[in-house]
Enzyme design. Structure first.
Site, mmCIF file in Angstrom:
data_model
loop_
_atom_site.group_PDB
_atom_site.id
_atom_site.type_symbol
_atom_site.label_atom_id
_atom_site.label_comp_id
_atom_site.label_asym_id
_atom_site.label_seq_id
_atom_site.Cartn_x
_atom_site.Cartn_y
_atom_site.Cartn_z
ATOM 1 N N HIS A 189 -15.793 -8.809 60.319
ATOM 2 C CA HIS A 189 -15.185 -9.820 61.193
ATOM 3 C C HIS A 189 -16.270 -10.619 61.925
ATOM 4 O O HIS A 189 -16.262 -11.853 61.907
ATOM 5 C CB HIS A 189 -14.254 -9.135 62.196
ATOM 6 C CG HIS A 189 -13.584 -10.085 63.142
ATOM 7 N ND1 HIS A 189 -12.312 -10.548 62.950
ATOM 8 C CD2 HIS A 189 -14.016 -10.671 64.289
ATOM 9 C CE1 HIS A 189 -11.982 -11.384 63.930
ATOM 10 N NE2 HIS A 189 -13.016 -11.470 64.765
ATOM 11 N N GLU A 190 -17.175 -9.900 62.571
ATOM 12 C CA GLU A 190 -18.201 -10.595 63.361
ATOM 13 C C GLU A 190 -19.174 -11.360 62.457
ATOM 14 O O GLU A 190 -19.665 -12.426 62.828
ATOM 15 C CB GLU A 190 -18.945 -9.599 64.265
ATOM 16 C CG GLU A 190 -18.064 -8.878 65.278
ATOM 17 C CD GLU A 190 -17.196 -9.800 66.141
ATOM 18 O OE1 GLU A 190 -17.563 -10.983 66.315
ATOM 19 O OE2 GLU A 190 -16.144 -9.348 66.613
ATOM 20 N N HIS A 215 -19.982 -18.697 59.835
ATOM 21 C CA HIS A 215 -19.421 -19.998 60.207
ATOM 22 C C HIS A 215 -20.464 -20.798 60.992
ATOM 23 O O HIS A 215 -20.566 -22.023 60.861
ATOM 24 C CB HIS A 215 -18.159 -19.783 61.049
ATOM 25 C CG HIS A 215 -17.284 -20.980 61.166
ATOM 26 N ND1 HIS A 215 -16.258 -21.061 62.075
ATOM 27 C CD2 HIS A 215 -17.256 -22.162 60.494
ATOM 28 C CE1 HIS A 215 -15.642 -22.230 61.937
ATOM 29 N NE2 HIS A 215 -16.238 -22.915 60.996
#
Length: 648
Positions: free
Chosen positions: A439-440, A446
């Site tokens: 997730h991180e 991004h």
């Protein structure tokens, strides 16, 4: 190529920030003397100086999170009101606003990135109070400085309360706990220490057989920081006043001005639609746990029993036990295997580098795409007492090109609170820790893959809050993919690969009690949106929470549970009237994820399309437009239901 991160001399960092604020103010006065301001001669240098200040502030806020001590708290608390005043003054500067408007109307041939910077800046100036009379501006400034201070107090109170609680247990009292958890908790005197830091707390709540101790931990966890009740009341009152001063009926409306969703009503409708689908299934799941607990002699199921019996039922239903996976998920192997996976999925590489770090266990990597070094990533993954709990990505520097044409490369930190390695055992992760890491890293990619040349809309900068979780949730879904786990799930002692039966079981167990998880998130999201639709006092906040629970929830906590007092996401983070963003972004991520899965997971052509239309574009365009560029159409709710194992 990359600056080093130095963790020493906080007072010097503080004075550098204070000097930078003053030099920025002088520089802005110089910019305002330009007779014919253009994007190149006005906005580019303005972006650069603000980015330089932001980078300096990140260094202190990052250290306050990962090496929290009295000095970092004092300096950070001292800086916050000064920074708040600086940004409030800046946001209300009529001359800068006029210059931006002039540039927007006179320069018609700007590229999309530059236009998005102007559009966002002009919107944000309006939201900062440009055009208001001096008295109203001053009031807005006071409110924002006070809110900044209150949020910091709220967060610090939760951390202090978490650190203040500890139970020292005997061998008999840790019955049922896996050996690895006992090793992590064991003290030099032979006792076992359990705290309210989440890895420690959840370990006992999941496996600890002693019901009274589970209750003590639960009570400690859900009654943390009672003084935050009054802070919360003041925060909500001030947020409403802030919204009203800016011409919005409620803070919920103000919050949505910078998001993809249009109105609070649209958000509530989205949440209610999901609740309608999920609640009947969640009720069936709860009945299953209750019936199972009864079979084991527990007639009344209390909140401190739920995780414990849920885990036991999961074991019985699927022979699933997170603990049996931990020897196959040694932290270092998981990291190198994760990078191998990302190379196969997205065609990117990570190369470890030696550089200055703030803690010996921190690792640093350069991210390479098609032979070119594009960015740098720091990983700080092990739990420490001076580190705030939980996991997050913190962007230090964005990708951008300054007014001279010089390009700066992005840098990000990924921080987590995974079990610490001991002298007898390395750091062994749970499957849920791997999900957190993915997730991180999704957030980090991004930011790090950005090709945008304007700092204000590069990487995660300028991305609408309800879309910022899209890449992170997209990536975390792959933590359950057999083809991915096969890359790195190997026994830390024997080096044997994880048995395929384990992977099958984990995939089946993934959506175990998932509807209960969904309604829990919907409870948080709806509560958040509704309390920001008015300015409730402390008791009214509780009334709203109780009402939301009646509508959405299936299991009700005792009246003394004050989870809202430690709900840092909305009272000390950026999620105020925006917690729904997790589910909203999950809608985008589910559709994107299945577009890969339905192509067999690894498809470099599809991956390059995703990288170029979403990850490399950062905040340079509306997130929904970028999603459509990638997907070819609007997202469908069926994919979100499929992801959660809920029938459409």
């Amino acid at each position: 190529m990359f600056p080093e991160f130095h963790s020493e001399n906080l007072p010097k960092k503080e004075s550098t920030i204070l000097e930078k604020m003053e030099s920025n103010k002088s520089f802005i006065q110089t910019l305002l003397k330009i007779e014919n301001p253009t994007f190149q001669n006005f906005v580019k240098p303005y972006e650069r100086i603000q980015t330089e200040l932001g980078d300096l502030v990140t260094e202190i806020s990052h250290l306050n999170s990962v090496k929290n001590n009295e000095e970092s708290q004092t300096i950070y608390s001292r800086l916050l009101p000064i920074l708040s005043e600086y940004y409030t003054d800046l946001g209300q500067n009529e001359d800068i606003f006029s210059a931006l408007l002039k540039i927007q109307t006179s320069e018609t041939n700007l590229n999309k990135e530059a236009n998005k910077v102007l559009e966002n800046e002009i919107r944000d100036f309006r939201l900062s109070g440009v055009g208001l009379d001096i008295q109203t501006k001053e009031k807005l400034k006071e409110i924002r400085i006070r809110l900044s201070d209150l949020s910091n107090q709220f967060s610090q109170n939760v951390l202090n309360a978490t650190n203040a609680f500890a139970l020292y247990l005997s061998e008999e009292e840790v019955k049922g706990l896996p050996e690895s958890e006992k090793i992590s908790a064991k003290q030099e005197d032979g006792t076992y220490k359990f705290t309210l830091h989440f890895p420690s707390y959840i370990a006992y709540m999941t496996y600890g057989e002693n019901r009274e101790i589970r209750k003590k931990l639960y009570d400690g966890y859900c009654t943390r920081a009672p003084e935050n009740g009054k802070l919360m009341e003041e925060i909500l009152k001030l947020r409403t006043e802030e919204a009203n001063l800016l011409g919005f009926p409620t803070f919920s409306h103000l919050s949505l001005a910078t998001k993809v969703a249009d109105t609070p009503e649209q958000v509530i409708e989205f949440l209610d639609h999901l609740a309608k689908k999920a609640k009947p299934i969640a009720l069936r799941e709860l009945d299953e746990i209750k019936n199972f607990a009864k079979k084991l002699g527990q007639t009344e199921l209390e909140p401190w029993d739920l995780t414990y019996y849920s885990e036991k039922l999961k074991k019985e239903s699927f022979s699933y036990d997170e603990e049996i996976y931990r020897p196959y998920l040694e932290k270092e192997t998981v990291i190198s295997g994760t990078f191998q996976f990302l190379e196969k999925l997205l065609g990117i590489q990570f190369k470890q580098v030696n550089t200055a770090v703030w803690e010996p266990s921190v690792l640093c990597y350069d991210l390479v795409v098609e032979g070119t070094t594009r960015s740098r990533l720091y990983l700080d993954l092990e739990v420490r007492t001076e580190k705030k709990g939980g996991a997050w990505m913190h962007n230090w520097k964005p990708h951008f090109q300054d007014e001279t044409g010089k390009t700066e490369l992005p840098i990000a930190f990924v921080v987590a609170s995974f079990p610490k390695a001991t002298s007898s055992q390395p750091s062994l992760l749970r499957p849920s820790d791997v999900v957190t890491l993915f997730h991180e890293l999704g957030h980090a990619l991004h930011h790090l893959l950005s090709r945008v040349n304007e700092a204000f809309v590069s990487g995660v900068n300028g991305v609408e809050w309800d879309a910022v979780e899209f890449p992170s949730q997209f990536l975390e879904n792959f933590a359950y993919e057999p083809k991915v786990l096969e890359l790195f799930a190997k026994h830390y002692q024997t080096k044997e690969p994880i048995p395929s039966s384990y992977i099958e079981t984990m995939v089946k167990a993934k959506n175990f009690m998932s509807a209960m998880g969904v309604v829990r998130q919907l409870e948080f999201a709806k509560f958040d949106m509704l309390i920001h639709a008015e300015k409730p006092n402390e008791s009214r906040v509780q009334e709203i929470l109780d009402q939301v629970r009646k509508e959405v929830s299936v299991f009700f906590p005792p009246t003394y549970n004050k989870f809202q007092n430690s709900f840092t996401h909305i009272f000390a983070g950026g999620y105020a009237a925006g917690y729904y963003s997790y589910k909203w972004a999950e809608l985008l991520s589910a559709n994107a994820y299945y577009s890969f899965v339905d192509r067999g997971v690894f498809d470099l052509e599809h991956a390059a399309h995703f990288r170029k239309t979403v990850l490399e574009k950062g905040g340079s365009a509306n997130a929904m437009d970028l999603f459509r560029d990638f997907y070819g159409k609007d997202p469908e709710i069926d994919a979100l239901l499929r992801l959660n194992g809920i029938a459409a």
